[in-house]
Design an enzyme around this catalytic site. Structure first.
Site, PDB file in Angstrom:
ATOM      1  N   ASP A 272       0.832  -1.262  -0.064  1.00  0.00           N
ATOM      2  CA  ASP A 272       0.080  -0.017   0.174  1.00  0.00           C
ATOM      3  C   ASP A 272       0.809   1.303  -0.019  1.00  0.00           C
ATOM      4  O   ASP A 272       1.954   1.235   0.202  1.00  0.00           O
ATOM      5  CB  ASP A 272      -0.618  -0.081   1.171  1.00  0.00           C
ATOM      6  CG  ASP A 272      -1.821  -1.061   1.288  1.00  0.00           C
ATOM      7  OD1 ASP A 272      -2.080  -1.708   0.236  1.00  0.00           O
ATOM      8  OD2 ASP A 272      -2.437  -1.522   2.440  1.00  0.00           O
ATOM      9  N   LYS A 294      -3.723   3.828  -3.648  1.00  0.00           N
ATOM     10  CA  LYS A 294      -4.134   4.971  -4.236  1.00  0.00           C
ATOM     11  C   LYS A 294      -3.304   5.974  -4.127  1.00  0.00           C
ATOM     12  O   LYS A 294      -3.067   6.441  -2.934  1.00  0.00           O
ATOM     13  CB  LYS A 294      -5.437   4.974  -3.894  1.00  0.00           C
ATOM     14  CG  LYS A 294      -6.591   4.053  -4.434  1.00  0.00           C
ATOM     15  CD  LYS A 294      -8.000   4.543  -4.068  1.00  0.00           C
ATOM     16  CE  LYS A 294      -9.143   3.662  -4.536  1.00  0.00           C
ATOM     17  NZ  LYS A 294      -9.174   2.277  -4.097  1.00  0.00           N
ATOM     18  N   MET A 407      -8.857   6.698  10.134  1.00  0.00           N
ATOM     19  CA  MET A 407      -9.608   7.376   8.908  1.00  0.00           C
ATOM     20  C   MET A 407     -10.486   8.267   9.066  1.00  0.00           C
ATOM     21  O   MET A 407     -11.779   8.379   8.477  1.00  0.00           O
ATOM     22  CB  MET A 407      -9.846   6.262   7.983  1.00  0.00           C
ATOM     23  CG  MET A 407      -9.217   5.258   7.584  1.00  0.00           C
ATOM     24  SD  MET A 407      -9.786   3.757   6.708  1.00  0.00           S
ATOM     25  CE  MET A 407     -10.845   2.931   8.166  1.00  0.00           C
TER      26      MET A 407
END
Ligand code: SAH
Length: 497
Positions: A272, A294, A407
């Protein structure tokens, strides 16, 4: 594969280094000097030390100096070196492939260096890094095993200390062991596949054969090798496997030993963006590194594409490491990836990691539980679930509990508002920890009422963790990381007693 995954090219990560490009002032090489002309200018003790090393390489050494140390002269008599008792003259450089300059006159040294440079001959001026084209490392010499240590000239003392540390770590018999392994290379060619050959040698180096050898039982080691080789010839190609590995929150020293081992054994690593470059640097050099995370503004891989990549590489017989920030089973979708592997009947295993809550809390000096402040801790996903489900705010707002939101940065005002609406005190302490455990960690503390404004004022960026609860008040007295390092934990080299 449709997704834009990049081999070795995740643009930047949280350490702020661009993957793949980090400057390297010196390129480390080992130079075969057999029968090549090496010119040494200077005839004192320093030159003698250099000659003693050079001699062992089989180089054709020419030494020029008006005054020559008796030991060097003795060597000339024995025929191992050639000496010229006079000042250096430019034609001495003729045919030289390497030059070492060790006269006591700086200007002369530099002049010879310039002449060598002009002729394209690599030159080292002892104790003059600027004038040198190459520098000579500190070495640990267990022929044929050679470990070279360099600080790029920054600190020879540090290089020597490091060498001493390494000396104690490297077994004395390693040279003999290397020669034994070398002799096995020919029989190992019976294994067609290069990956199989590598596995064969890994098994020898990591397993019982190495222990036998170290214990002096070379015959025992040999019979293990013979058995292993015939086993591997008989068996079809080994099945690939996937290790789901937690990389911890960022500080590479928080990797588990097992995670480190997995990184060093991997054929391919799918990681990641959260995984720092410093951690990727610990992987086997020729393992393919694929960033499947991402990056802002780019399309990373979907979960389905990641699953497919894992299966594809494992089916090729590769050892695949799926490296995730923190712990793979805590908000890491590790479970989903394993389900896909199980369906595809790919063998897998899991290496837990230090999750962000544990790492960030430790490095921020915020105990997650405390006999006076909190009897339980809850890890919560700060964004709303797939189905828009909200967490149990009432339970999270209870006194004497700690809530850690992963998050949560984007929804910070919502989180604070919901907790207060469910009875949490407006002055309940809250902390945001950004880039926890990394050198640029930031901790911002406030209360439920103020934390939202503080976050925007301080311009905090991801990854950031939110901790809510009375335990946060301990940060003021227990904060240690980033402040002056506590006694005894400063230099990584400091010997333990
Ligand atoms: N599996 C990971 C969590 C992945 S979810 C783990 O166990 O830690 C990603 C969230 O983790 C980020 O949004 C952030 O809230 C948190 N996080 C991960 N690393 C962090 C770090 N070094 N500092 C602060 N928060 C971090």
């Amino acid at each position: 594969m449709a997704c834009a995954h990049f081999e070795n090219t995740c643009v930047t990560n949280y350490l702020g280094t661009a993957n793949g490009y980090r400057p390297m002032n010196y390129f480390p090489v080992f130079f075969d000097l057999k029968a090549l002309k090496v010119l040494v200018v200077g005839g004192g003790e320093v030159a003698l030390r250099k000659v003693m090393l050079l001699e062992r390489t089989g180089a054709a050494i020419t030494l020029v100096a008006p005054d020559i140390h008796p030991e060097l002269l003795a060597r000339a008599d024995a025929g191992t070196i050639k000496t010229e008792t006079r000042e250096f003259i430019p034609p001495d450089l003729e045919g030289a492939r390497l030059v070492i300059v060790a006269t006591s006159r700086r200007a002369v040294n530099r002049w010879i260096a310039t002449l060598s440079e002009a002729r394209g001959i690599p030159v080292n001026v002892v104790d003059d890094r600027e004038a040198s084209r190459f520098i000579v490392p500190a070495i640990i010499d267990r022929d044929p095993v050679m470990v070279a240590v360099s600080t790029g000239g920054a600190s020879p003392v540090l290089a020597r200390r490091l060498r001493e540390r390494l000396e104690t770590l490297i077994p004395g018999k390693i040279g003999e062991f290397a020669r034994w392994l070398h002799a096995l290379r020919r029989p190992a060619r019976r294994l067609r596949d290069t990956a199989a050959r590598r596995r064969f040698f890994e098994e020898l180096v990591d397993g019982a054969a190495a222990r036998r050898f170290a214990g002096g039982d070379a015959a025992g080691a040999q019979s293990i090798a013979r058995q292993l080789l015939s086993q591997m010839q008989a068996a079809p190609r080994p099945a690939g496997e996937v290790m789901l590995v937690g990389a911890g929150p960022g500080d590479p020293e928080l990797l588990t030993l097992k995670a480190l081992r997995a990184l060093q054994d991997a054929d391919v690593i799918l990681h990641d963006r959260l995984v720092s470059q410093a951690i990727l640097d610990l992987a086997r050099r020729d393992a393919a590194q694929i960033c499947v995370g991402k990056a802002a503004g780019s399309n990373g891989c979907t979960q389905e594409e990641i699953n497919a990549l894992l299966i594809e590489h494992a089916r090729k017989g590769q050892r695949v490491v799926r490296l995730k920030g923190g712990d793979p089973f805590i908000f890491g979708r590790g479970g989903e990836e394993l389900e896909a592997l199980a369906r595809a009947q790919i063998p897998f295993s899991v290496v837990p990691g230090v999750t962000a809550a544990a790492g960030c809390a430790a490095y921020a000096g915020i105990p997650l539980t405390h006999r006076e402040h909190a009897h339980s801790v809850t890890f919560v996903a700060g964004h709303s679930g797939k189905d828009g489900n909200e967490p149990d705010w009432r339970a999270l707002a209870q006194p004497a509990t700690t809530a850690v939101f992963y998050m949560g940065l984007a929804r910070l005002p919502h989180i604070a508002e919901r907790l207060m609406a469910h009875g949490a005190a407006t002055d309940l302490p809250a902390a945001l920890i950004a880039r926890g455990t990394l050198p640029n960690q930031r901790v911002v503390t406030g209360t439920l009422a103020t934390i939202g404004d503080l976050a925007s004022r301080e311009n905090l960026e991801s990854p950031t963790l939110l901790v809510v609860g009375e335990v946060v008040s301990l940060h003021a007295s227990l904060s240690w990381f980033g402040a002056a390092a506590p006694e005894g934990s400063s230099l990584p080299l400091t010997r333990s007693a």
